[in-house]
Motif scaffolding. Structure first.
Motif, PDB file in Angstrom:
ATOM      1  N   ALA A  99       0.852  -1.189   0.000  1.00 24.86           N
ATOM      2  CA  ALA A  99       0.000   0.000   0.000  1.00 24.86           C
ATOM      3  C   ALA A  99       0.885   1.235   0.000  1.00 24.86           C
ATOM      4  O   ALA A  99       1.559   1.530   0.986  1.00 24.86           O
ATOM      5  CB  ALA A  99      -0.907   0.000   1.220  1.00 24.86           C
ATOM      6  N   THR A 117      -0.699  -7.763  -5.135  1.00 22.93           N
ATOM      7  CA  THR A 117      -1.175  -6.521  -5.735  1.00 22.93           C
ATOM      8  C   THR A 117      -0.572  -5.319  -5.026  1.00 22.93           C
ATOM      9  O   THR A 117      -0.032  -5.446  -3.922  1.00 22.93           O
ATOM     10  CB  THR A 117      -2.721  -6.447  -5.673  1.00 22.93           C
ATOM     11  N   THR A 118      -0.644  -4.162  -5.664  1.00 22.33           N
ATOM     12  CA  THR A 118      -0.216  -2.902  -5.063  1.00 22.33           C
ATOM     13  C   THR A 118      -1.285  -1.849  -5.348  1.00 22.33           C
ATOM     14  O   THR A 118      -2.056  -1.970  -6.304  1.00 22.33           O
ATOM     15  CB  THR A 118       1.135  -2.414  -5.625  1.00 22.33           C
ATOM     16  N   ALA A 119      -1.312  -0.825  -4.521  1.00 21.59           N
ATOM     17  CA  ALA A 119      -2.242   0.288  -4.737  1.00 21.59           C
ATOM     18  C   ALA A 119      -1.708   1.514  -4.010  1.00 21.59           C
ATOM     19  O   ALA A 119      -1.018   1.391  -2.993  1.00 21.59           O
ATOM     20  CB  ALA A 119      -3.628  -0.061  -4.233  1.00 21.59           C
ATOM     21  N   ASP A 120      -2.004   2.686  -4.545  1.00 21.61           N
ATOM     22  CA  ASP A 120      -1.658   3.942  -3.889  1.00 21.61           C
ATOM     23  C   ASP A 120      -2.901   4.448  -3.166  1.00 21.61           C
ATOM     24  O   ASP A 120      -3.963   4.619  -3.769  1.00 21.61           O
ATOM     25  CB  ASP A 120      -1.169   4.968  -4.907  1.00 21.61           C
ATOM     26  N   VAL A 121      -2.746   4.692  -1.873  1.00 13.96           N
ATOM     27  CA  VAL A 121      -3.890   4.919  -0.991  1.00 13.96           C
ATOM     28  C   VAL A 121      -3.927   6.365  -0.511  1.00 13.96           C
ATOM     29  O   VAL A 121      -2.885   6.966  -0.217  1.00 13.96           O
ATOM     30  CB  VAL A 121      -3.801   3.975   0.232  1.00 13.96           C
ATOM     31  N   ASN A 157      -9.829   6.912  -1.066  1.00 19.50           N
ATOM     32  CA  ASN A 157      -9.982   5.591  -1.675  1.00 19.50           C
ATOM     33  C   ASN A 157      -9.564   4.440  -0.768  1.00 19.50           C
ATOM     34  O   ASN A 157      -9.426   3.302  -1.226  1.00 19.50           O
ATOM     35  CB  ASN A 157      -9.207   5.508  -2.994  1.00 19.50           C
ATOM     36  N   GLU A 215     -11.974   1.494  -0.716  1.00 24.24           N
ATOM     37  CA  GLU A 215     -11.958   0.803  -2.012  1.00 24.24           C
ATOM     38  C   GLU A 215     -10.697  -0.048  -2.166  1.00 24.24           C
ATOM     39  O   GLU A 215     -10.758  -1.193  -2.628  1.00 24.24           O
ATOM     40  CB  GLU A 215     -12.027   1.847  -3.121  1.00 24.24           C
ATOM     41  N   CYS A 216      -9.542   0.495  -1.762  1.00 22.72           N
ATOM     42  CA  CYS A 216      -8.287  -0.261  -1.851  1.00 22.72           C
ATOM     43  C   CYS A 216      -8.310  -1.476  -0.946  1.00 22.72           C
ATOM     44  O   CYS A 216      -7.883  -2.575  -1.338  1.00 22.72           O
ATOM     45  CB  CYS A 216      -7.104   0.635  -1.500  1.00 22.72           C
ATOM     46  N   ALA A 252     -10.385  -4.173  -2.495  1.00 23.81           N
ATOM     47  CA  ALA A 252      -9.670  -4.837  -3.600  1.00 23.81           C
ATOM     48  C   ALA A 252      -8.631  -5.812  -3.060  1.00 23.81           C
ATOM     49  O   ALA A 252      -8.451  -6.908  -3.607  1.00 23.81           O
ATOM     50  CB  ALA A 252      -9.004  -3.783  -4.486  1.00 23.81           C
ATOM     51  N   PHE A 253      -7.950  -5.418  -1.977  1.00 22.47           N
ATOM     52  CA  PHE A 253      -6.975  -6.325  -1.367  1.00 22.47           C
ATOM     53  C   PHE A 253      -7.666  -7.601  -0.880  1.00 22.47           C
ATOM     54  O   PHE A 253      -7.192  -8.718  -1.104  1.00 22.47           O
ATOM     55  CB  PHE A 253      -6.275  -5.650  -0.190  1.00 22.47           C
ATOM     56  N   LEU A 310      -5.899   2.392   6.123  1.00 21.92           N
ATOM     57  CA  LEU A 310      -6.416   1.050   5.835  1.00 21.92           C
ATOM     58  C   LEU A 310      -6.990   0.395   7.086  1.00 21.92           C
ATOM     59  O   LEU A 310      -8.017  -0.299   7.025  1.00 21.92           O
ATOM     60  CB  LEU A 310      -5.302   0.197   5.236  1.00 21.92           C
TER      61      LEU A 310
END
Length: 328
Positions: free
Chosen positions: A184, A216-220, A224, A227-228, A231-232, A251
């Motif tokens: 994250a 997976t990766t995401a910018d939080v 969002n 939503e992140c 998805a995780f 998170l």
């Protein structure tokens, strides 16, 4: 009626009050070396200056001595997070103890303000990494004698990882039995280079370890985070490596609002050991870095440069320590 500012007390006023020469008073107040002035006279001058409210003219003193006793730290455009504040606080304290002031500035593209290296006549201009050749040329044109670091690069700031924090995060989650990991990151564009470093360090540690994968990766950010997290969880992630404690907190908050068990369903580990990490419920596992020691090291580099001595060419390895709390 308008009031007039009180007249500034000068060294001449002190000399006149004591009936001694202006030169003698100047030698005492400026602590001029090589003068044979008795201790008794020196004490009289200092006491009278204090009684009259004399204050040194810092501009005149800098002109006479060739020193402003100012260290200017030219900052990259980063958010002022916990680590950076701690770094600056420690550097400022160490410099203050040596009689120097730390001043910071962040140049902005298209900025209109006159650069502080032109207005303050700093003894040292420092950066957190190499300057561009253009920047160094500007410092030199303004008369700056000491620049740390002096080595320039075409692209400017060259990042290097000062600790194995991301690797510690990954190893801790794997030791807790987590095998499907997510990274994250921060959505703040100012952190893009630092984020890339930490994310790749975490990815490299996962690649070195059998039995775990980066799913997976995401910018939080605050908009969002929920939503992140969803998805995780949809990707069956059971461990989250967060860029810093702020991202981890976002998170964790999303998980608590959604009724997700942390760490039962998913474990979360942050980075930086910011104060918020211990205040959250559940409290946040994180990585503590001795960033204060790095701040003192930067101060020592500045003081060494101000004395005209060679500064160290390598920075110390900054130790990282895992702080295990309730989210893992």
């Amino acid at each position: 009626m308008p009031t007039t500012a009180p007249k500034r007390v000068t060294a001449a006023d002190v000399a006149r009050s004591l009936g001694i020469s202006r030169a003698t008073v100047g030698f005492v107040l400026n602590d001029t070396p090589g003068q044979t002035i008795s201790d008794a006279t020196r004490e009289r001058v200092i006491a009278e200056a204090k009684r009259l409210g004399y204050r040194a003219n810092s501009a005149a003193r800098a002109l006479a001595s060739g020193r402003s006793r100012i260290v200017l730290l030219v900052m990259p455009d980063w958010p002022l997070d916990h680590n950076l504040r701690t770094n600056l606080d420690e550097a400022s304290l160490a410099l203050d103890e040596a009689g120097y002031s730390l001043v910071t500035m962040t140049p902005h593209v298209g900025g209109k303000a006159q650069p502080l290296w032109e207005t303050l006549s700093p003894d040292v201009v420092m950066g957190l990494g190499p300057f561009t050749r253009e920047q160094i040329a500007r410092f030199r044109a303004a008369g700056v004698e000491h620049i740390v670091p002096e080595t320039a690069t075409e692209d400017g700031f060259a990042l290097d990882e000062l600790s194995d924090g991301p690797a510690l995060q990954v190893r801790h989650l794997i030791e807790r039995g987590r095998t499907r990991l997510a990274y994250a990151g921060s959505a703040d564009p100012r952190l893009a280079d630092l984020l890339a470093l930490r994310r790749e360090s975490a990815r490299a540690e996962i690649d070195r370890t059998a039995g775990a994968e980066l799913v997976t990766t995401a910018d939080v950010d605050a908009s969002n985070a929920a939503e992140c997290l969803a998805a995780f969880l949809d990707a069956e992630v059971d461990g989250i490596v967060a860029y810093n404690d702020d991202i981890a907190a976002l998170l964790l908050g999303a998980a608590l609002r959604a009724g997700v068990d942390v760490p039962g369903r998913v474990a979360v580990v942050g980075h930086d050991d910011a104060p918020v990490a211990s205040l959250l419920v559940p409290s946040l596992s994180t990585v503590h870095i001795d960033i204060a020691g790095l701040g003192r090291y930067f101060a020592q580099m500045a003081l060494t440069a101000a004395a005209g001595a060679p500064v160290p060419t390598t920075r110390p390895f900054t130790t990282a320590e895992l702080v295990v709390r309730e989210t893992t």
